[in-house]
Design an enzyme around this catalytic site. Structure first.
Site, PDB file in Angstrom:
ATOM      1  N   GLY A  39      -6.683 -19.229  -5.004  1.00 40.09           N
ATOM      2  CA  GLY A  39      -7.379 -17.749  -4.652  1.00 40.09           C
ATOM      3  C   GLY A  39      -7.792 -18.315  -3.236  1.00 40.09           C
TER       4      GLY A  39
ATOM      5  N   THR B  18     -10.061 -15.289   0.020  1.00 37.97           N
ATOM      6  CA  THR B  18     -10.308 -14.115   0.320  1.00 37.97           C
ATOM      7  C   THR B  18      -9.906 -13.697   1.771  1.00 37.97           C
ATOM      8  OG1 THR B  18     -12.373 -12.701   0.433  1.00 37.97           O
ATOM      9  CG2 THR B  18     -12.620 -14.558   1.362  1.00 37.97           C
TER      10      THR B  18
ATOM     11  N   ASP C  65       0.827  -1.340  -0.029  1.00 42.04           N
ATOM     12  CA  ASP C  65      -0.021  -0.021  -0.005  1.00 42.04           C
ATOM     13  C   ASP C  65       0.753   1.267   0.159  1.00 42.04           C
ATOM     14  OD1 ASP C  65      -2.595  -1.109  -0.106  1.00 42.04           O
ATOM     15  OD2 ASP C  65      -2.457  -1.765   1.848  1.00 42.04           O
TER      16      ASP C  65
ATOM     17  N   TRP D 120     -11.443  -2.268  -7.089  1.00 44.10           N
ATOM     18  CA  TRP D 120     -10.163  -2.030  -7.141  1.00 44.10           C
ATOM     19  C   TRP D 120      -9.815  -2.385  -8.449  1.00 44.10           C
ATOM     20  CZ3 TRP D 120      -9.319   1.605  -4.019  1.00 44.10           C
ATOM     21  CH2 TRP D 120      -9.276   1.284  -2.579  1.00 44.10           C
TER      22      TRP D 120
ATOM     23  N   ASP E  29      -6.290  -5.303  -4.342  1.00 39.72           N
ATOM     24  CA  ASP E  29      -5.869  -3.924  -4.295  1.00 39.72           C
ATOM     25  C   ASP E  29      -4.733  -3.398  -4.910  1.00 39.72           C
ATOM     26  OD1 ASP E  29      -7.251  -5.547  -2.267  1.00 39.72           O
ATOM     27  OD2 ASP E  29      -7.276  -3.884  -0.804  1.00 39.72           O
TER      28      ASP E  29
END
Length: 390
Positions: A226, A228, A107, A244, A168
């Site tokens: 994958g 979450t 980030d 995103w 993101d």
């Protein structure tokens, strides 16, 4: 598989007059003015409590959304007080990079695009430029060349985080593209482009929904599976993650001109639009299309910016270009009429009914500072031809 949109749902034009846009921006500026003292050297917490943000140090991934709002406020008003407020915070961003304070995250793109790059683009601040390049260097440390990805969170040798990319990060890549342009060093560009390609390849499912997170084997470069961390289930579609991708893929296209990125942006956007409820503001996971689940106004605000950017790069003849513009304006209209804190005078936030992390019960049905930022960015995009900080 590309999903087909219902032209009747989004085909009619929603009119935003200049007066309406300026009125909506005026409300945001009043809220910012009320917060200038509280968030002078500190920053709003990621999510509110009781619709009130508490002040914290510059340690979260969300700090720059407040700083970015200050830069947007300066742009639309021309008032030096917003520039001064934003510049006052830049020392904390330099300190964060220099001392590696909470920098084990992808980030850094959010953090330094909306603070230091914005400062450099608007004022020519050379120290801000160098700080942002230093942040790009830190972000490059998280790049695994064989897997072609930037690790999202945590220490690079942490087995629970090693090789995890998340959707993101599509929004963090502009920091690297920008650093490549400013330094002339192509390593930043190639890392960002590689991550964008891997995101499009592995994070987007066959039905054009998205995984929130995906693991890669960083030694072999092989894809794993994958998961979450924010959505309802591993096989559901977390709304904010989808947005995103809706915004991040066009941003990579701006720098790379890779046409597949626009194609994939169209795919994920159609999936999103086909799952919106009557008021056009999504539930926190797109598995929900009606009922009692919480909405996520912050994801809706991101989607507006994403669709307005995507539409700019589609050919005039593209059948969905006008639909995306109309859908963006309808969502923005719904947010303005039904989701701002005008009815909550005690609040220091802007958009209510947002969700930070529903599975953990974190910031549910609250204000989220990124939602506030993207709502203002969306309004600025409608007001004028905006030069992005991204």
């Amino acid at each position: 598989m590309e999903q087909i949109l219902d032209p009747l749902k989004y085909g009619e034009t929603t009119v935003w007059t200049k007066q309406k846009v300026e009125s909506a921006i005026g409300f945001v500026l009043k809220r910012i003015d009320q917060n200038l003292d509280t968030f002078s050297l500190k920053f709003p917490a990621p999510a509110s409590r009781g619709n009130i943000y508490e002040p914290i140090e510059n340690t979260e991934w969300t700090s720059s959304f407040w700083t970015g709002m200050l830069w947007l406020a300066y742009e639309v008003s021309g008032d030096d007080k917003y520039q001064m407020a934003a510049e006052k915070q830049l020392k904390s961003y330099k300190k964060r990079v220099d001392q590696r304070i909470a920098t084990e995250t992808h980030d850094l793109g959010f953090l330094y695009s909306l603070s230091c790059i914005a400062s450099y683009k608007l004022t020519g601040n050379e120290e801000a430029k160098q700080t942002a390049i230093a942040a790009a260097d830190l972000l490059m440390e998280r790049y695994f060349e064989k897997a072609g990805i930037i690790q999202a969170w945590g220490k690079l040798d942490n087995p629970s985080q090693r090789g995890r990319m998340i959707v993101d990060c599509c929004m963090n890549l502009p920091l690297l593209y920008w650093a490549s342009e400013e330094t002339g060093d192509s390593k930043y560009y190639h890392a960002a482009q590689s991550h964008a390609r891997q995101s499009a390849k592995y994070l987007i499912r066959e039905d054009t929904s998205t995984f929130h997170t995906y693991y890669m084997d960083v030694e072999s470069g092989e894809p794993l599976y994958g998961r979450t961390a924010q959505g309802y289930a591993d096989d559901s579609c977390w709304s904010r993650g989808q947005t995103w991708a809706m915004y991040g893929l066009p941003l990579s296209y701006v720098y790379t001109k890779d046409s597949y990125l626009l194609h994939d942006a169209v795919r994920v956007t159609n999936y999103y639009l086909n799952r919106l409820p009557e008021d056009y503001v999504c539930y926190w996971d797109l598995i929900f299309t009606e009922g009692e689940e919480e909405k996520d106004s912050s994801a809706a605000a991101i989607s507006v910016c994403g669709m307005l950017e995507l539409a700019k790069h589609l050919p005039l003849s593209h059948s969905n270009r006008r639909i995306y513009e109309n859908a963006a304006l309808r969502i923005l209209d719904s947010l303005t009429e039904n989701y701002t804190t005008k009815s909550l005078p005690h609040s220091n936030g802007i958009l209510k009914h947002a969700v930070y992390g529903k599975p953990l019960g974190n910031g549910v049905n609250e204000c989220c500072i990124w939602g506030d930022y993207y709502y203002l960015e969306a309004l600025v995009r409608v007001l004028k031809d905006w030069e992005m900080y991204w």
